[in-house]
Design a protein around this motif. Structure first.
Motif: not given
Length: 746
Positions: A51-53, A58-59, A158-167, A743-744
């Motif tokens: 869900q975090a991913r 979505s961001g 919740r307490d889980i975090t995931r991050a992604m980048t795109m140019n 994903e980072v």
């Protein structure tokens, strides 16, 4: 006693063993329960991570949407480089801050902020457990390319975090195949790949023209108005425009019936015997004219049409076969893999046919347009004036969008005043280098004018008897000046008087033209007031047409009414004021229909891939600008091709094509964008493709009656890889590069 004692001892051991077993079982049970809880927690954590991913994704999508919606700064630069981006990005961030200030307070947990060249947004609460933060700024991977913006999205659940980048890339692009301030007409065998925007309200003079008038490509394939395929297509269009109990039967607007709507499909089949057995042949989830066409042409009912099957039914219309099989869906670059079915001489589900593949934006609301159609008696329904399937990029989004009249939209704001052609003027005439002018001009000898200003007195007085006969025998043409022999026969043709438009039986005006023939012009300027006829000439490099920034209607001395007969262009043609000062490179201030008109007739060729006639090598600047634009004349009326033989002209127009209004007929490929900026209260249109011998036949769109008549084909497609030339004051855009997604660590 002994036996009694021994028995008691065995009982004691059993009890101890039982107790040990209970302890072990209890321990195992506890371990199993603990392990089970850990598995449950791990499962929850995995779900939370997914869900975090998803929230991080979505961001990124949300930010791509924001970049599309927020107001972007304008610039006259065609290519956004490092230095330009460093100046543009701070304004973009401030515009984002202004836009975000209108968001609901419960959607943002914290106020957005700017630190240096980075903007921080969020956390953003989007509902249904979606939460993310955005950090955007110049990509650290490209320190010398500030135009590359890296967006980092941090998704939480919740307490889980995931991050992604795109140019994302700050760039300058029109994003439309057609932007027009006047109504657009798409004739037979005309297809558009890209968005179309009629970005102005209807004027009083063009109230009788719908914003988009398109003719089905599948009617009149036998050069008659009553063949069986035409009848089937007409029945389909009639159903789409029909009403029941005072309400329209079909509201889609894109002329495609979804197979999932069983009631609508049943109503369509029962509306006419011609449609009783129509099915979704292409299996794309919709029934449209292409399905009807394939069923009609497919003689062995195997779901596809061979070239032989097509020619048995439509031998007079080979350009339609070419358009569907070879034009649509071609790769933009050599690195792209061609689509399945491209050029295989089979027409089937692999060929992505549509009259328009893109979003069509219309200024009026649906109700306003429907009322105008009824009031002005300009068609039975929206479906009958906008024939042919209109398919959005994803195939399902509504492809026709009404009420698109936002005054802040860059396409709406665009006007002729936003263009300056100095970049083209810098590459023409004496600006391009030392002048080359022949001392004498002999009609039978090829001569070259280079880097010079062409004047009326430079005309080549044609002595070609065949050419003289052709020019003087045309309808309504008068000989003004000529040399004759003692029998009165013309030996040299000097000046003729022609009707505007050329070949018209009801001319709007006449103009006297000096005749230039069989000359090669390279990087030349055509002096204002030349009003010339060029025959069998080649225009290498940049051709710049001088037009006064003070031009007024009827002033033939300060405009340029030109006709190019069977000429070849290997580079762009542009118009502006060649004088210095603040007006340098500016187009005439207003659209003047006849004294600032260019007509390209006969076997006209535009091809920027052709080498120059005299073997001269293009400079890097010329190479670049030849790929960016073909015509840059925002206040000029332009006609390309033949009214009576649309298969005659061969055109390959690259980059932007800018005019006041424009007609293109013949066999044409527009690899870029068409922009028409005529804002007068006049009944002008952008006409692409064949509609009949004259514009009075546009309502019927029937085939021509001329001997040897064949339809041409017009294919217009927006090319995202083409940069724009300098001189267009248009808003930048920020587009994602999906290949850079990764994903980072948060």
């Amino acid at each position: 006693m002994l036996s009694s004692h021994t028995g008691r001892h065995h009982y004691g051991i059993a009890a101890v063993a039982a107790m040990a077993c209970l302890v072990i079982i209890g321990t195992l049970a506890t371990a199993v329960a603990t392990l089970s809880q850990k598995h449950v927690r791990t499962s929850y954590n995995n779900n939370f991570a997914v869900q975090a991913r998803s929230n991080a994704e979505s961001g990124l999508r949300w930010m791509a949407w924001k970049f599309q919606k927020v107001k972007m700064p304008t610039t006259t630069l065609g290519v956004i480089d490092h230095e330009a981006a460093k100046k543009l990005w701070p304004e973009i961030m401030q515009n984002l801050m202004t836009d975000l200030a209108s968001m609901k307070k419960d959607s943002l947990k914290a106020a957005p902020s700017i630190a240096g060249d980075t903007i921080h947004i969020g956390p953003v609460i989007a509902g249904n457990g979606v939460e993310f933060e955005i950090i955007a700024g110049p990509s650290p991977d490209y320190v010398d390319r500030a135009q590359v913006i890296q967006v980092k999205s941090i998704g939480r659940y919740r307490d889980i975090t995931r991050a992604m980048t795109m140019n994302f890339l700050i760039q300058k692009s029109m994003r439309y195949s057609i932007i027009s301030k006047v109504p657009v007409q798409l004739g037979k065998n005309t297809s558009v790949e890209g968005d179309v925007y009629v970005a102005a309200a209807p004027t009083k003079a063009n109230r009788d023209h719908p914003p988009i008038f398109s003719i089905s490509d599948f009617r009149y394939t036998k050069l008659t108005t009553n063949d069986s395929l035409t009848t089937k297509v007409a029945a389909f269009q009639k159903f789409l425009g029909s009403s029941k109990n005072g309400k329209p039967v079909y509201l889609g607007g894109n002329n495609r019936i979804p197979v999932a709507d069983a009631a609508l499909v049943a109503a369509m089949r029962s509306s006419s015997t011609q449609l009783a057995n129509v099915t979704d042949v292409t299996q794309d989830g919709f029934i449209d004219e292409y399905d009807i066409f394939l069923m009609h042409m497919d003689r062995n009912a195997n779901g596809e049409v061979t070239a032989d099957e097509f020619m048995l039914s439509a031998s007079e219309d080979p350009n339609l076969l070419y358009l569907i099989d070879r034009s649509l869906g071609r790769p933009f670059t050599a690195n792209e893999k061609p689509r399945t079915g491209l050029g295989d001489s089979l027409l089937n589900w692999n060929d992505p046919y549509a009259k328009v593949r893109g979003i069509v934006k219309i200024w009026e609301t649906r109700d306003e347009l429907a009322a105008r159609i009824k009031e002005r008696n300009i068609g039975g329904s929206i479906a009958e004036i906008m024939q042919g399937p209109i398919v959005s990029p994803d195939g399902y989004t509504n492809a026709v969008q009404f009420g698109e009249n936002n005054p802040d939209d860059p396409a709406v704001r665009l006007s002729a005043n936003d263009f300056n052609m100095s970049a083209f003027l810098d590459l023409a005439g004496p600006n391009a280098g030392s002048q080359k002018r022949p001392s004498t001009i002999k009609p039978d000898t090829l001569v070259t004018f280079a880097n010079t200003i062409i004047k009326r007195g430079d005309a080549n007085y044609t002595a070609d008897s065949t050419l003289i006969s052709k020019l003087t025998s045309a309808s309504n043409v008068q000989v003004v000046a000529a040399d004759k022999d003692n029998k009165g026969k013309i030996t040299k043709l000097k000046t003729i008087k022609e009707p505007i438009p050329y070949g018209s039986s009801n001319p709007q005006a006449y103009v006297e033209r000096p005749v230039f023939s069989n000359i090669n012009f390279r990087n030349c300027i055509i002096e204002r007031g030349t009003n010339a006829l060029f025959v069998n000439c080649t225009f290498d490099g940049v051709t710049f047409v001088d037009g006064s920034s003070n031009l007024k209607s009827g002033d033939y001395n300060n405009g340029n009414s030109l006709r190019f007969e069977s000429c070849t262009f290997t580079g762009p043609i542009a118009q502006g004021d060649i004088n210095g000062g603040s007006n340098r490179g500016k187009a005439p201030p207003t659209f003047t229909h006849n004294n600032n008109k260019w007509e390209f007739t006969g076997d006209t060729v535009f091809d920027s891939d052709k080498p120059s006639l005299d073997g001269t090598t293009d400079t890097p600047a010329l190479k670049e600008i030849k790929q960016q634009a073909t015509i840059m004349a925002p206040q000029t009326s332009i006609d390309i091709g033949s009214f009576t033989n649309p298969g005659e002209a061969r055109l390959r127009l690259r980059g932007v094509v800018v005019a006041g209004c424009i007609d293109i007929r013949g066999v044409a490929e527009v690899d870029g964008s068409i922009i028409a900026l005529d804002t007068r209260d006049a009944a002008d249109t952008v006409t692409l493709g064949y509609f009949g011998s004259d514009d009075s036949k546009t309502s019927a769109g029937g085939p021509g009656s001329e001997a040897g008549f064949r339809y041409g084909r017009i294919h217009i497609r927006y090319n995202p890889y083409r940069t724009l030339p300098d001189g267009i004051n248009f808003a930048v855009s920020i587009m994602p590069d999906v290949s850079t997604w990764r994903e980072v660590m948060p």
